[in-house]
Design an enzyme around this catalytic site. Structure first.
Site, PDB file in Angstrom:
ATOM      1  N   ASP A 159       0.844  -1.200   0.000  1.00  0.00           N
ATOM      2  CA  ASP A 159       0.000   0.000   0.000  1.00  0.00           C
ATOM      3  C   ASP A 159       0.878   1.248   0.000  1.00  0.00           C
ATOM      4  OD1 ASP A 159      -2.263   1.820   0.698  1.00  0.00           O
ATOM      5  OD2 ASP A 159      -3.307  -0.051   1.092  1.00  0.00           O
ATOM      6  N   HIS A 234      -3.798   6.174   3.354  1.00  0.00           N
ATOM      7  CA  HIS A 234      -4.461   4.968   2.843  1.00  0.00           C
ATOM      8  C   HIS A 234      -3.848   3.696   3.432  1.00  0.00           C
ATOM      9  CE1 HIS A 234      -5.600   1.924  -0.221  1.00  0.00           C
ATOM     10  NE2 HIS A 234      -6.661   2.688  -0.429  1.00  0.00           N
ATOM     11  N   SER A 574     -11.114  -0.762  -0.965  1.00  0.00           N
ATOM     12  CA  SER A 574      -9.850  -0.716  -0.228  1.00  0.00           C
ATOM     13  C   SER A 574     -10.046  -0.988   1.251  1.00  0.00           C
ATOM     14  CB  SER A 574      -9.222   0.678  -0.338  1.00  0.00           C
ATOM     15  OG  SER A 574      -8.496   0.812  -1.517  1.00  0.00           O
TER      16      SER A 574
END
Ligand SMILES: *[C@@H]1O[C@H](CO)[C@@H](O)[C@H](O)[C@H]1NC(C)=O
Ligand SMILES: *[C@@H]1O[C@H](CO)[C@@H](O)[C@H](O)[C@H]1NC(C)=O
Ligand SMILES: *[C@@H]1O[C@H](CO)[C@@H](O)[C@H](O)[C@H]1NC(C)=O
Ligand SMILES: *[C@@H]1O[C@H](CO)[C@@H](O)[C@H](O)[C@H]1NC(C)=O
Ligand SMILES: *[C@@H]1O[C@H](CO)[C@@H](O)[C@H](O)[C@H]1NC(C)=O
Ligand SMILES: *[C@@H]1O[C@H](CO)[C@@H](O)[C@H](O)[C@H]1NC(C)=O
Ligand SMILES: *[C@@H]1O[C@H](CO)[C@@H](O)[C@H](O)[C@H]1NC(C)=O
Ligand SMILES: *[C@@H]1O[C@H](CO)[C@@H](O)[C@H](O)[C@H]1NC(C)=O
Length: 790
Positions: A159, A234, A574
């Site tokens: 990620d 994220h 996600s």
């Protein structure tokens, strides 16, 4: 055109092409690539032989490149990565002439472009959200106890990196690092080895593939760090969702307050940063970097990979897809690979990461809303959603439609949608403005109202946007209402000479119904690559999830927002993906002998198609959803720990699947890295031993075979029950199976027969095996077509 060419021409042919064909191909190459450019490519050499030392493998890559580029120095310069642990290959900058030369070298299985993938969060765009993972019933399961909270399982997160100071990475309750761990903590900008601990046991970063494609990047200007440190938030959000430690009093502006924790709170996290910013918003992740991370992660000792990234259709073939190839090798080594299915819904056939060895995850809601109501002057109240920390000072404000207070220079549409500079501050000051959702981010509209001096905003859905509403961390008091409430509010404003309203402060409401509801952005089936394999596999919470965040990223991602938050609410597949990764880690801790396919099967066959009203799960427009939305259903971790029967799959099953794709031998090799021996009789994808059953072109009758393995106690009898898809008659033989032992396998056949008038449309049903203790359900997806229309 580029794609067709890539798959047709860049795979090494096992026979020499005639010269004429070759020159046509070169011509095509010259015209489609940037003139004389050096493009980064992946040169794939297949499986790595265990007996060969990694250093020898690397030396062979240098030699191979040097033979094409003319010197060792040039080879060193062009080489981006050597893949040497999980599989054999390298990534390098190559001109088109080099590519064709490399392709001819014996042992080269394929050469494919360094494809770009995207992060599958919706942040900064339509789904600027904020959410939380605690108090979700998904996590309060006895599987936590049985699995010891996933103790010592290692989750590898590919990620944007990690914000290591977050309390979610605290190692207070965590024991010593498992001795089998071979990973490490790589220092870089604002990151050093002391940032790792017994929770965050590994941190690496991979940027060469990104740099090869973005020559003029300036990470500092983009606000990122050349290290495993996360600037976007994220990666911190996803890895802490999978395996964050317990954090008491986690909240965003006091909302969703509670104990935050990941799916497997005692598992370890290893971060592989492979995604980098393109601009201040999106993130992109290149195949060559992803392959390097997977190769290293296999060596380091990762048990479960979680990848909240992928590409949008048209999807690359499996043999040119870095995620599919990397995942194949990981799964061969017993590692579970979980991927997000994409945010390209509700358009059909958009689901990504569709290979059968991956667990593909859709996104749905949980039973918690962040409620903030609009109260009109006539006392009518409409419940919307918001995560605004701002409260109105008075109890009553003038209410106006944005198109009625537009700036002189703005057209009606832009003021209706509250675009930048579309409002007249003189007419807006001190009022609540009603804006329609669309095109610009929802929180950005709030900021436009705020800049124009407005006191609050009511954001409403256009009719086509339906009932789906989102809580955003607005910069002023604001709430988002659905299409029906929106049209009532607009009608109220139009009907009154002096319309007024109030927006109530946000409260967290739990137990809302119905839940789960599918997120409309969640990518849908059918599977565009192999329609006879159902994807997505499963759905999990992916709407308004609260988890740890980067402190250099604001909750809305707007330039005007410089707030620092420790936890943030986000939406996307996600966010759903790491929920499943965390649960897979728990299953792996509790059942160390289960294969990745058995873990997937347990998750799928115990998934539910019912919501908390015991009715069919709904889609984003609040109509009945189906397997193209959620695969086998919504994840149920407690049941998954004791599924009764599993549809297991071995290497041979995946070979069989590849044979059914009717690729040629060189394409098989590009996925498996070795020869694949296909059965003489043609195999069909529908017959792969998968926990769901799909036939995309049923003409007349088709018989499907499946094999189940008893993972429950012995001496048990299962009976089948069938929910037939409309217009299809289904029978199962035998209808009853007796298992004497744990570990025993039995096969059965499913006969599907279309009624005379084939609809040409997909229809859905399921078969369920029950022994009185377990329910083993598989969706059936069939499209009957008449012989003529084939
Ligand atoms: C194998 O298939 C690939 C991809 O379709 C193609 O590029 C290649 O030319 C084929 N090789 C042979 C020997 O047919
Ligand atoms: C590593 O980082 C920590 C915190 O950011 C800092 O206190 C420490 O001095 C650094 N150590 C080294 C060796 O640079
Ligand atoms: C990168 O951006 C920073 C900040 O904008 C600037 O100070 C620096 O000079 C830039 N570096 C390069 C190599 O352009
Ligand atoms: C969150 O909950 C904890 C425990 O109930 C409480 O002590 C704390 O004050 C709460 N925080 C907020 C911001 O509401
Ligand atoms: C709205 O409710 C308030 C308090 O309940 C009441 O005082 C007021 O008269 C009501 N207004 C209308 C228009 O019904
Ligand atoms: C929900 O299902 C209905 C009926 O199949 C369909 O028309 C609608 O587009 C779907 N909505 C979403 C958001 O998937
Ligand atoms: C198996 O179960 C049946 C019924 O539950 C029981 O009658 C039988 O004795 C059991 N057989 C064995 C070998 O345990
Ligand atoms: C299975 O079917 C048999 C006979 O049809 C019945 O006796 C038995 O109770 C059934 N078992 C379950 C678990 O439903």
């Amino acid at each position: 055109m580029e794609k067709t060419m890539g798959s047709a021409a860049l795979t090494k042919p096992s026979v020499q092409l005639p010269r004429v064909v070759l020159s046509v191909w070169l011509l095509l190459v010259c015209c489609s690539l940037t003139a004389f450019g050096m493009e980064s490519h992946i040169v794939y050499l297949g499986r790595r032989h265990e007996s060969i030392h990694p250093d020898v493998v690397v030396a062979s890559h240098h030699n191979m490149l040097a033979s094409v580029l003319g010197s060792t120095a040039a080879a060193k310069d062009a080489l981006l990565y050597s893949y040497k642990h999980g599989f054999n290959g390298f990534a390098a900058r190559l001109s088109s002439a080099h590519i064709s030369a490399v392709s001819q070298i014996p042992g080269v299985i394929s050469v494919f472009p360094n494809k770009r993938n995207n992060l599958l969060t919706t942040r900064s765009w339509e789904f600027l959200g904020l959410e939380k993972a605690n108090e979700n019933k998904v996590f309060e399961s006895s599987l936590w106890k049985k699995s010891n909270f996933g103790r010592d399982i290692i989750i590898g997160s590919l990620d944007t990196g990690v914000w290591p100071e977050s309390e979610s990475y605290s190692d207070d309750l965590i024991g010593t690092i498992p001795r089998r761990w071979k990973g490490s903590c790589i220092p870089g900008t604002a990151f050093n080895a002391t940032n790792c601990n017994r929770k965050l046991i590994g941190a690496r970063y991979y940027i060469k593939g990104y740099e090869a494609e973005n020559h003029h990047l300036n990470l500092t200007a983009l606000g990122d760090f050349l290290s495993p440190r996360d600037s976007s938030g994220h990666g911190t959000h996803t890895s802490s969702t999978a395996a964050g430690s317990f954090v008491q009093g986690a909240n965003l502006f006091g909302l969703g307050n509670g104990t935050a924790k990941g799916g497997a709170p005692l598992s370890r996290i290893a971060v592989y940063k492979v995604c980098w910013p393109r601009d201040s918003k999106g993130g992109e992740c290149y195949d060559s970097d992803i392959l390097a991370a997977i190769d290293q992660g296999i060596h380091d000792g990762v048990d479960v990979f979680t990848l909240s990234l992928g590409s949008s259709p048209p999807l690359p073939e499996f043999f040119e897809d870095g995620i599919a190839i990397g995942a194949f090798h990981a799964v061969q080594k017993g590692i579970v690979v979980v991927c997000a299915g994409g945010n390209d819904g509700p358009t059909p056939a958009t689901v990504a990461n569709t290979s059968p060895w991956i667990i593909t995850v859709a996104a749905s809601s949980i039973d918690r809303i962040f409620a903030s109501s609009v109260v009109l002057g006539n006392n009518k109240t409409y419940v919307g959603q918001s995560l605004s920390e701002h409260r109105l000072k008075n109890k009553i404000y003038d209410l106006v439609l944005s198109e009625d207070v537009g700036a002189a220079t703005a057209n009606k549409t832009s003021s209706k949608l509250c675009f930048s500079d579309s409002l007249d501050p003189k007419k807006v000051k001190g009022k609540i403005i009603v804006c329609q959702r669309g095109i610009t981010p929802r929180a950005a509209k709030g900021n436009v109202v705020k800049l124009a001096g407005g006191s609050g905003m009511v954001l409403y859905n256009a009719p086509s946007q339906g009932d789906e509403i989102f809580p955003d961390a607005h910069l002023l008091p604001a709430t988002h209402v659905n299409a029906k409430d929106g049209s009532d509010i607009v009608a109220y404003v139009k009907s009154k000479s002096k319309p007024v309203a109030y927006i109530s402060p946000v409260t967290t409401v739990k137990g809302s119904k119905p839940a789960p509801v599918m997120a409309s952005f969640s990518s849908q089936g059918p599977n565009s690559l192999t329609p006879d394999l159902l994807k997505p596999d499963i759905t999990a919470p992916g709407l308004d999830i609260l988890a740890a965040y980067s402190e250099v990223s604001s909750p809305t991602g707007l330039p005007a927002d410089n707030r620092v938050v420790h936890f943030n609410v986000e939406s996307g597949t996600s966010m759903a993906c790491p929920h499943v990764a965390g649960i897979a880690a728990l299953l792996k801790a509790h059942h160390p002998d289960w294969s990745p396919a058995a873990i997937k099967s347990a998750l799928m066959t115990t998934g539910t198609h019912l919501d908390n009203r015991r009715k069919e799960i709904l889609n984003g427009s609040f109509q009945t959803a189906g397997p193209f939305n959620y695969g086998a259903g919504h994840i149920d971790p407690n049941k998954a720990t004791d599924p009764g029967l599993v549809y297991d799959a071995t290497t041979e099953d995946y070979d069989y699947f590849l044979c059914a794709l009717k690729y040629n031998q060189s394409s098989y090799k590009s996925i498996t890295g070795r020869e694949v021996h296909c059965p003489k009789s043609a195999s069909s994808i529908s017959n792969m031993n998968y926990p769901s059953i799909t036939v995309s072109n049923l003409v007349g009758t088709q018989t499907i075979k499946r094999t189940v393995t008893n993972v429950g106690a012995g001496n048990t009898t299962y009976n089948v029950s069938i929910k037939m898809p409309r217009g299809i008659s289904v029978s199962v033989h035998p209808p009853q199976m007796h298992f004497l032992f744990k570990g025993e396998s039995k096969s059965f056949v499913v006969k599907l027969q279309a009624s005379r008038t084939a609809s040409g449309r997909y229809t859905f049903g399921h078969i369920t095996w029950r022994d009185g203790r377990h329910t083993v359900r598989s969706p059936i997806v069939v499209r009957p077509i008449s012989t003529g229309s084939r």
